[in-house]
Scaffold this active site. Structure first.
Site, PDB file in Angstrom:
ATOM      1  N   ALA A  65       1.857  31.203  21.172  1.00  0.00           N
ATOM      2  CA  ALA A  65       1.209  32.362  20.531  1.00  0.00           C
ATOM      3  C   ALA A  65       0.458  33.194  21.561  1.00  0.00           C
ATOM      4  CB  ALA A  65       0.263  31.873  19.443  1.00  0.00           C
ATOM      5  N   ALA A  97      16.071  40.536  36.953  1.00  0.00           N
ATOM      6  CA  ALA A  97      16.496  41.727  37.702  1.00  0.00           C
ATOM      7  C   ALA A  97      15.680  42.949  37.290  1.00  0.00           C
ATOM      8  CB  ALA A  97      17.985  41.978  37.467  1.00  0.00           C
ATOM      9  N   CYS A 138       3.700  38.706  35.518  1.00  0.00           N
ATOM     10  CA  CYS A 138       5.142  38.476  35.645  1.00  0.00           C
ATOM     11  C   CYS A 138       5.834  39.000  36.901  1.00  0.00           C
ATOM     12  CB  CYS A 138       5.844  39.002  34.407  1.00  0.00           C
ATOM     13  SG  CYS A 138       5.377  38.035  32.950  1.00  0.00           S
TER      14      CYS A 138
END
Ligand code: NAD
Ligand code: UGA
Length: 455
Positions: free
Chosen positions: A9, A218, A272
């Site tokens: 979550a 990518a 990320c």
């Protein structure tokens, strides 16, 4: 009624499931997490993450067809489709440390699904994973007792923080990877039907599992590469009196290049970009593709160079020392409109300044709690101040690290009057009106542009 479960979550699981719940009133959406405090927060008025429009979205569906719980096993038993959206951080230990993805949370989830499933399931990789992770998941799921069939799909998420609800509502595309088998095609069709509740079918791409997994890595690598490319040129602009905004505009008007993601900055942050590029680098090394690995690794190296360059420039500009000087860091979040500070350039900048013995005061409208955690080891050496005016009082310099829209409209005359002179502004986002600041009396140091200095 079909039931969708999401395990995890977090920044992805919460908003994504809230959007599915809103757009698919005929589907019951369950979100589970092992973090009980996080689940409690999702059920309250104070959501665990800040994201524009998210509170309204959750409120509209909470306890109607959107439910949060810590009971992972019950959720698995009930669900037809299980999204796995757990964290996949960079491995910090053992083989591949600092590069490879740490798949321990992911594998634990696979084992939990295997242990609790009593009927066939579609298992959807929502987390960002190395190519061919689905293969490992299938092996775990199909080991031992084979009475239940699991079909593993890849459905990476492309939302960006700060614009998550908009990205989820009108995505550029939805990507679904599945196996080209009868059960694979059936599972893909089921997931396509969920998204087709609100996404035009021509924006829903279906590919092989491996292409889908790789496309996610990518996409992030390409986006980050654009930022490192423009940031590399910002350094050259500062030496040659070219202007990075003019260069970005000139190249971005070429339709083949495009205008977006060409804002030079103190560097990219976020949970990320770095993690996914290093993961790509590790994969390439694993397959013996040394040159390919080195090519992508440079994107991360350039980013770290840019963060360091920004911090060093403060020191060199302020007469080669920041020791004892009060420096107000404006913004700690890795970008505007989020409280997330993961891999924020502010972390590296603050650490550098503290090492140089500056008196650092950090201000941010949403990220101070996370900032305190990130810099917990520097407790006592940094001050946290929610009010930017107070943060700037008595400062020698302001360092703008996050592009919060509010920072562009502050009363900089008032700020200037409260600062030590000569007063400096280092705009790590090129988001302020540099000419106006210069006219007030500031010495203005943007990224990739000629400084406006009274000295
Ligand atoms: P996050 O850390 O915010 O959330 C992950 C959640 O998973 C945590 O709350 C954690 O407690 C929970 N979890 C871990 N193991 C569990 C288990 N065994 N059972 C139940 N819950 C468990 O992470 P995130 O930012 O939401 O990212 C999740 C994935 O999505 C990552 O792979 C990330 O790369 C990817 N992704 C993130 C973003 C983003 O904007 N943050 C965007 C696209 C993709
Ligand atoms: C990024 C991608 O944009 C998403 O598509 C992806 O789903 C997500 O990563 C992920 O996989 O986690 P996010 O990191 O949330 O999203 O935010 P971005 O808007 O991409 O910004 C990343 C960083 O780059 C921020 O620090 C931002 O300030 C910086 N940036 C962005 C620049 O410095 N210049 C730009 O031109 C654009």
């Amino acid at each position: 009624m079909k039931t969708i479960l999401c395990i995890g979550a977090g920044y992805v699981g919460g908003p994504t499931m809230a959007m599915i719940a809103k757009k698919c009133p005929d589907i019951k959406v369950l979100v589970v997490d092992i973090d009980a405090a996080r689940i409690k927060a999702w059920q309250s008025d104070r959501l665990p993450i800040y994201e524009p429009g998210l509170a309204e979205l959750v409120k509209a569906t909470l306890n109607k067809n959107l439910f949060f719980s810590t009971d992972v096993a019950a959720g698995i038993r009930e669900a037809d489709i299980i999204f796995v959206s757990v964290n996949t951080p960079t491995k910090s230990f053992g083989q591949g440390a600092g590069r490879a993805a740490d798949l321990q949370y992911w594998e634990k989830t696979a084992r939990e699904i295997k242990a609790n499933a009593t009927s066939d399931k579609i298992v959807v990789e929502k987390s960002t994973l190395p190519v061919r992770t689905a293969e490992a998941m299938e092996r775990i799921l199909h080991s031992g007792n084979k009475t239940v069939h699991f079909e593993v799909l890849s459905n990476p998420e492309f939302l960006a923080e700060g614009t998550a609800t908009k990205d989820l509502e009108t995505p550029d595309r939805i990507l679904i990877g599945g196996h080209d088998t009868e059960s694979g095609r059936r599972a893909v069709a089921s997931l396509v039907d969920v998204y087709a509740h609100w996404v035009p079918r021509n924006r829903i791409l279906t590919t092989s599992v491996w292409s889908s997994e790789l496309s996610k890595l990518a996409a992030n690598a390409f986006l980050a590469q654009r930022i490192s490319s423009i940031n590399s040129l910002s350094a050259l602009c500062e030496r040659t009196e070219a202007n990075i905004s003019e260069v970005a505009r000139a190249i971005g008007m070429d339709a083949r290049i495009g205008a977006r993601f060409l804002n030079a900055s103190v560097g990219f942050g976020g949970s990320c970009f770095k993690k996914d590029i290093l993961n790509l680098v590790y994969l390439c090394q694993h397959y013996g593709l040394t040159e390919v690995a080195a090519y992508w690794e440079q994107v991360v190296t350039m980013n770290e160079y840019q963060e360091d360059r920004f911090a060093r420039k403060m020191s060199s500009t302020m007469f080669n020392t920041v020791a004892g000087k009060r420096i107000a860091v404006f913004g700690f979040a890795f970008k505007a409109d989020t409280g997330d500070t993961r891999e924020s350039p502010a972390i590296r900048v603050c650490r550098y300044l503290i090492e140089e013995r500056a008196a650092v005061v950090v201000t941010d409208p949403k990220a101070l709690d996370n900032a305190k955690k990130d810099l917990a080891d520097l407790a006592g050496k940094i001050t946290y101040e929610p009010d930017p005016y107070k943060a700037a009082e008595g400062a020698h310099a302001l360092a703008v690290v996050t592009d919060w829209a509010d920072y562009a409209t502050l009363d900089y005359k008032r700020i200037y009057d409260s600062m030590i002179k000569p007063a400096f502004i280092f705009d790590g986002r090129n988001c302020l009106d540099h000419k106006a600041l210069f006219e007030i009396g500031f010495n203005v140091h943007p990224i990739g542009k000629v400084p406006l200095s009274h000295l």
